[in-house]
Design a protein around this motif. Structure first.
Motif, short mmCIF file in Angstrom:
data_model
loop_
_atom_site.label_atom_id
_atom_site.label_comp_id
_atom_site.label_asym_id
_atom_site.label_seq_id
_atom_site.Cartn_x
_atom_site.Cartn_y
_atom_site.Cartn_z
N TYR A 173 0.76 -1.04 -0.02
CA TYR A 173 -0.07 0.01 -0.06
C TYR A 173 1.02 1.13 -0.17
CZ TYR A 173 0.62 -0.33 5.28
OH TYR A 173 1.25 -0.62 6.35
N LEU A 174 2.26 0.99 -0.17
CA LEU A 174 3.04 2.29 -0.25
C LEU A 174 3.17 2.85 -1.71
CD1 LEU A 174 5.71 1.94 2.41
CD2 LEU A 174 3.52 3.02 2.52
N PHE A 175 3.64 3.91 -1.79
CA PHE A 175 4.09 4.61 -3.01
C PHE A 175 5.65 4.21 -3.23
CE2 PHE A 175 5.35 7.40 -6.61
CZ PHE A 175 4.18 7.51 -7.15
N ASN A 176 6.04 2.96 -3.39
CA ASN A 176 7.27 2.41 -3.25
C ASN A 176 8.53 3.06 -3.89
OD1 ASN A 176 6.93 0.18 -1.34
ND2 ASN A 176 5.71 -0.68 -3.01
N ALA A 177 8.13 3.49 -5.13
CA ALA A 177 8.89 4.05 -5.90
C ALA A 177 9.47 5.54 -5.47
CB ALA A 177 8.57 4.44 -7.44
N THR A 178 8.81 6.02 -4.40
CA THR A 178 8.77 7.15 -3.85
C THR A 178 8.82 8.51 -5.02
OG1 THR A 178 11.33 7.88 -4.24
CG2 THR A 178 10.76 6.63 -2.34
N VAL A 179 8.43 9.63 -4.36
CA VAL A 179 7.93 10.75 -5.33
C VAL A 179 9.29 11.19 -6.07
CG1 VAL A 179 6.97 13.07 -5.53
CG2 VAL A 179 5.90 11.55 -3.72
N ALA A 180 10.34 11.38 -5.42
CA ALA A 180 11.45 11.72 -6.23
C ALA A 180 11.90 10.60 -7.15
CB ALA A 180 12.79 12.08 -5.14
N GLY A 181 11.69 9.49 -6.87
CA GLY A 181 11.99 8.23 -7.71
C GLY A 181 11.27 8.24 -9.22
N SER A 232 3.83 1.06 -7.14
CA SER A 232 3.48 2.34 -6.13
C SER A 232 1.82 2.65 -6.17
CB SER A 232 3.82 3.54 -6.67
OG SER A 232 5.30 3.40 -6.83
N VAL A 233 1.30 2.40 -4.89
CA VAL A 233 -0.13 2.95 -4.60
C VAL A 233 -0.11 4.24 -4.28
CG1 VAL A 233 -2.11 2.57 -3.32
CG2 VAL A 233 -0.64 0.58 -4.02
N ALA A 289 -2.80 4.97 9.17
CA ALA A 289 -3.95 4.05 9.82
C ALA A 289 -3.62 2.44 9.54
CB ALA A 289 -5.24 4.43 9.29
N LEU A 290 -3.04 2.32 8.00
CA LEU A 290 -2.94 0.97 7.74
C LEU A 290 -1.36 0.46 8.53
CD1 LEU A 290 -3.45 1.22 3.85
CD2 LEU A 290 -4.88 0.04 5.47
N ASP A 291 -0.67 1.46 8.56
CA ASP A 291 0.61 1.25 9.52
C ASP A 291 0.35 0.58 10.75
OD1 ASP A 291 2.33 1.59 7.49
OD2 ASP A 291 3.14 3.34 8.33
N LEU A 292 -0.91 1.32 11.43
CA LEU A 292 -1.14 0.75 12.65
C LEU A 292 -2.14 -0.13 12.67
CD1 LEU A 292 -2.42 4.61 14.13
CD2 LEU A 292 -0.37 3.06 14.72
#
Lengths: 686, 204
Positions: free
Chosen positions: A362-370, A481-482, A492-495
């Protein structure tokens, strides 16, 4: 690297550096108006003139000449630049005098006064008095949209706004008509700008020609209390500075963070300001005989406590909305755990993201700068222009750099860059996975339009397959990347704020008769059917408050210190700018008070104690401004899920960019923007 | 030059004729793929020719659509070049040069003629035949004073031959372009004053 001397100081500058950059590297200050490091070079203000030995024997615009254009002296002596010589001083005074010839002397009534580049540079580099006795030029003011006020007589034609709309925003709204003395900056025939980033032109304007319209004549820059914080209007977590005066937020400006928002913010981020003051819940309310009446905190908490005591855990539930900070979600989760409630959910839109699939899912794994390092882009069920306009500008930046194929599955729209349209539904995605060849470092952006539907899990898995198969996931690069739309979602998902074993999800909880008590922490997009006793903790009299039986007024994002994790998983700390209105309290404190009323107090009495508990349980939240990266292996596992997607076309989740949350819906400025945008839509449809 | 704006009375629509559209496609084909915007000046010029030598708003929008450009980019070009007329002009659109050499040779007298016969600048006569505008140097200084009417130069003007020229145009008679005094292009008026020895006595 070339060795050059700047005012006698030796610096090594790469050949592609402009002289201006080389001078800055040597610590020399160069005045400028048209030059902006994130825009193309125009070289038309001439304020950055320097003297060059090893170049033409005349003052040179340092922004438009690069280090490699300089030649060494006859005996190999390094080229020299002078920024303080008499020639430079005279040239700057001359340029400044010409700029001021047609600039009005209305600084006392100009909002830019105090943060005006022209004012500052006239003081530093200009002459001491005026020699100009002719008539000054006057220019008609233009309408360019509801967010930017114009005072075109003040314009010095630096064309930063023109270049911004053409290059960064990609809408090409502004231009310069006429020429010479009659040149005027305007949009096409008094039409409003169409970009979601248009507010930035007021920041870029070095003089008072373009000013933020809603902040017209409000305060002088030195009167503001300036607080650096984080935006929650979208899941990008733009870095912002909020200027407040007394108890009132006046304006919101971007802060430079190259990893997140560079130095842009969206119009929603910037002009939400009036929404923070209207429709506010400033005291608790209780519903009696079908009507809400003001109540005291004791009354309201006692009413909730009585109801909760009389209800069994299986008939209670909790929803978390889009704007909540990690702390209050954590407090609510602990409270629910104490009560033994398993019906908890943070996905009010019905998104099928699940922390059980791992954080990478559920993360934007590529990162924004990526994004800038990607070789190709596949967008699935997302409209980045509406869901995160600043991130979209980053995609456009990569696209402009060239050699970047973009493909889209989902709803067509003008995204400000060209893309191959693959189709509307999941079958076109499947087709693409089967037929496409590996595309280098592929970036796959999955939007909520693909996930917030019944077969969301299947499409997520298909997107993971696309990333896995076409080069999106490797040891160096994780391009799966989501793109989240809610600022609170990743936190919230991390929690793990999702239904426990056998628990109901958001849609099931909202059904009539499913629950007897529902805690609603700012989930205003969910429509909760009649039946349950709803305890609403939130800030605005919006959908959630209308459906509430008890309203406990909370704090907006400007009124509390809170941790937010953006769509990349970057943990950022927002600061308190002003205090919540009236009797409203910070949300975590409300849950602490409620737990006290229930006789089972939560184990913290202060925000610091809460954070200590939080960091013990989830250590990554302690690492502010950093990303705890997701495991690439989890993408592989996700791709291996059996997936059967429906044939329905994917549709974007954001129908109206300007009205996506309760604060935005309370803002008159956002309503104006929305009406204008809807008008354009119907016009386009005709 | 002054601030140039689109005129208030605008036609409701503009379409290129099939011939002009085909011509425009040829112009676009001169440029590489994706660089069709380079054809903006020819496109606007053709639109202006088709529309009685002035550019309506709809033509600007049509060109923007055909060349896939933001409308403001086309408006920038249309307002930059004075060659594009943004308001209706007469059937004979007279551009009178008033820059120094023409002024020294008597363009002020021609202005008086135009003010008397045609009226103020930028106003079309009631019969739709004439309108005029004072412009900067048109580059025919050796034949000053001069005017440009539509696409042609009329040079070596005096009050008398200019009045006759206007009469002939109004009456629909054919007129001679170039010098109105019988001079061939920009040969010396009168006799040679320099390089006489090169041409010998015959040149005198």
């Amino acid at each position: 690297m070339t060795k050059i001397l700047v005012d006698g100081i030796e610096v090594d500058a790469p050949g592609e550096f402009t002289l201006l950059q080389a001078c800055e590297a040597a610590g020399a200050e160069i005045p400028r108006f048209c030059y902006h490091e994130r825009l193309s070079i125009a070289g038309n203000c001439r304020m950055c003139l320097v003297e060059v030995k090893g170049g033409p024997p005349k003052p040179q615009a340092s922004c438009a000449m690069s280090v490699k254009d300089l030649r060494p002296g006859p005996n190999g002596a390094p080229p020299e630049i002078f920024t303080k010589s008499p020639m430079v001083k005279k040239a700057r005074e001359g340029v400044m005098e010409f700029l001021l010839v047609n600039h009005p002397l209305d600084c006392p009534i100009c909002d830019q006064g105090g943060e005006c580049d022209l004012q500052d540079q006239a003081l530093m580099f200009g002459g001491d008095s005026s020699r100009y006795h002719e008539n000054k030029r006057a220019v008609e003011d233009k309408f360019i949209g509801p967010l930017v006020k114009t005072e075109m007589t003040r314009c010095i034609h630096c064309t930063r706004c023109v270049r911004f709309t053409a290059e960064v925003a990609g809408t090409g709204d502004m231009g310069a008509i006429g020429r010479g003395e009659d040149m005027e900056i305007t949009t096409y025939l008094q039409s409003a700008m169409t970009s979601e980033l248009q507010g930035n032109v007021a920041d870029l304007c070095p003089v008072g020609a373009l000013l933020p319209k809603p902040q017209n004549f409000r305060a002088r820059p030195w009167e503001y209390q300036k607080t650096e914080t984080i935006d929650v209007m979208d899941a990008l977590g733009s870095n912002i500075r909020i200027d407040s005066r007394g108890r009132e937020v006046i304006r919101i400006l971007p802060r430079v963070n190259d990893l997140v928002n560079e130095e842009w913010i969206s119009d929603k981020t910037r002009q939400i300001v009036d929404g923070l003051k209207t429709q506010r819940l400033d005291r608790p309310y209780l519903r009696e005989n079908g009507r809400l009446r003001p109540a005291s905190w004791q009354e309201a908490l006692a009413a909730v406590a009585n109801k909760v005591r009389a209800t069994e855990p299986g008939r209670m539930g909790a929803l978390v909305g889009d704007l909540s900070a990690v702390e209050e979600i954590f407090a609510l989760k602990l409270l629910m755990e104490q009560l033994g409630v398993k019906n908890i959910d943070c996905r009010q839109d019905g998104s099928k993201l699940d922390p059980a699939n791992g954080r990478a899912s559920y993360l934007f794994n590529a990162t924004v700068a990526g994004i800038e390092h990607a070789d190709a882009l596949l967008i699935v069920g997302s409209n980045p222009r509406k869901e995160a306009p600043v991130l979209n500008a980053r995609i456009r930046k990569r696209w402009l750099a060239g050699n970047f194929k973009i493909a889209l599955v989902g709803e067509r729209d003008d995204l400000t860059y060209d893309y191959d349209y693959l189709g509307a539904g999941a079958e076109s995605l499947l087709n693409f996975i089967q037929n496409a060849r590996p595309l280098g470092k592929l970036l796959v952006i999955v939007g909520q339009g693909a996930l917030a539907r019944q077969d969301g899990g299947a499409i997520l898995s298909l997107a993971a397959q696309a990333a896995q198969k076409l080069g999106g996931v490797g040891p160096e690069w994780n391009g799966f990347s989501v793109l989240q739309t809610a600022a609170a979602r990743v936190g919230a998902l991390d929690l793990g704020f999702v239904p426990g074993a056998g628990g109901l999800d958001a849609a099931a909880m909202s059904k009539g008769g499913a629950l007897d008590v529902l805690f609603n922490l700012g989930a205003d997009e969910a429509s909760i059917e009649p039946g349950a006793f709803v305890v609403y903790v939130g800030t605005h009299g919006d959908r959630g408050a209308h459906r509430a039986d008890v309203i406990l007024p909370g704090a907006a994002y400007t009124e509390k210190s809170g941790i937010y994790a953006n769509t990349e998983g970057r943990v950022q700390l927002a600061s308190r700018v002003v205090f919540p209105p009236g009797e409203a309290r910070e949300d975590w404190a409300i849950f602490r008070a409620l737990s006290g009323a229930l006789g089972q107090p939560l184990p913290f009495d202060s925000l610091a104690a809460l954070r200590k508990k939080l960091f013990e349980a989830y250590p990554h939240f302690a690492r502010i401004d950093q990303i705890a990266a997701g495991e690439p292996g989890q993408i592989g596992a996700l791709a291996a899920h059996p997936a059967v997607a429906l044939r329905d076309p994917l549709s974007n989740v954001i129908k109206d960019f300007y009205l996506t949350n309760p604060i935005a819906r309370a803002s008159a400025v956002m309503a104006d923007c929305s009406a204008l945008a809807q008008g354009r839509l119907t016009q386009a449809a005709e | 030059m002054s601030v140039r704006r689109l005129t208030d009375n605008q036609p409701d629509s503009f379409e290129f004729t099939p011939q002009n559209l085909a011509w425009l496609e040829k112009q676009i084909a001169k440029y590489p793929d994706g660089r069709q915007a380079s054809a903006v000046v020819p496109a606007l010029w053709q639109a202006q020719k088709q529309n009685n030598y002035w550019l309506p708003q709809k033509a600007i929008e049509k060109v923007a659509e055909l060349l896939d450009m933001p409308k403001i980019r086309v408006l920038e070009v249309a307002t930059f070049y004075t060659m594009f007329n943004l308001e209706p002009v007469g059937k004979y659109y007279i551009q009178l040069c008033g820059t120094t050499p023409c002024m020294l040779c008597g363009s002020d007298d021609l202005i008086k003629v135009l003010q008397r016969r045609v009226g103020p600048q930028r106003k079309v006569t009631a019969d739709g035949l004439f309108s005029w505008l004072e412009v900067e140097c048109l580059g025919a200084c050796c034949n000053a004073p001069m005017v440009q009417i539509n696409d042609d130069f009329y040079e070596d003007l005096t009050v008398e031959n200019f009045e006759k020229l206007l009469d002939d145009l109004a009456a629909g008679r054919t007129v001679k372009t170039g010098s109105q005094t019988g001079r061939v292009s920009s040969e010396p008026a009168g006799k040679l004053t320099s390089l006489t020895s090169l041409y010998g006595d015959g040149a005198k």
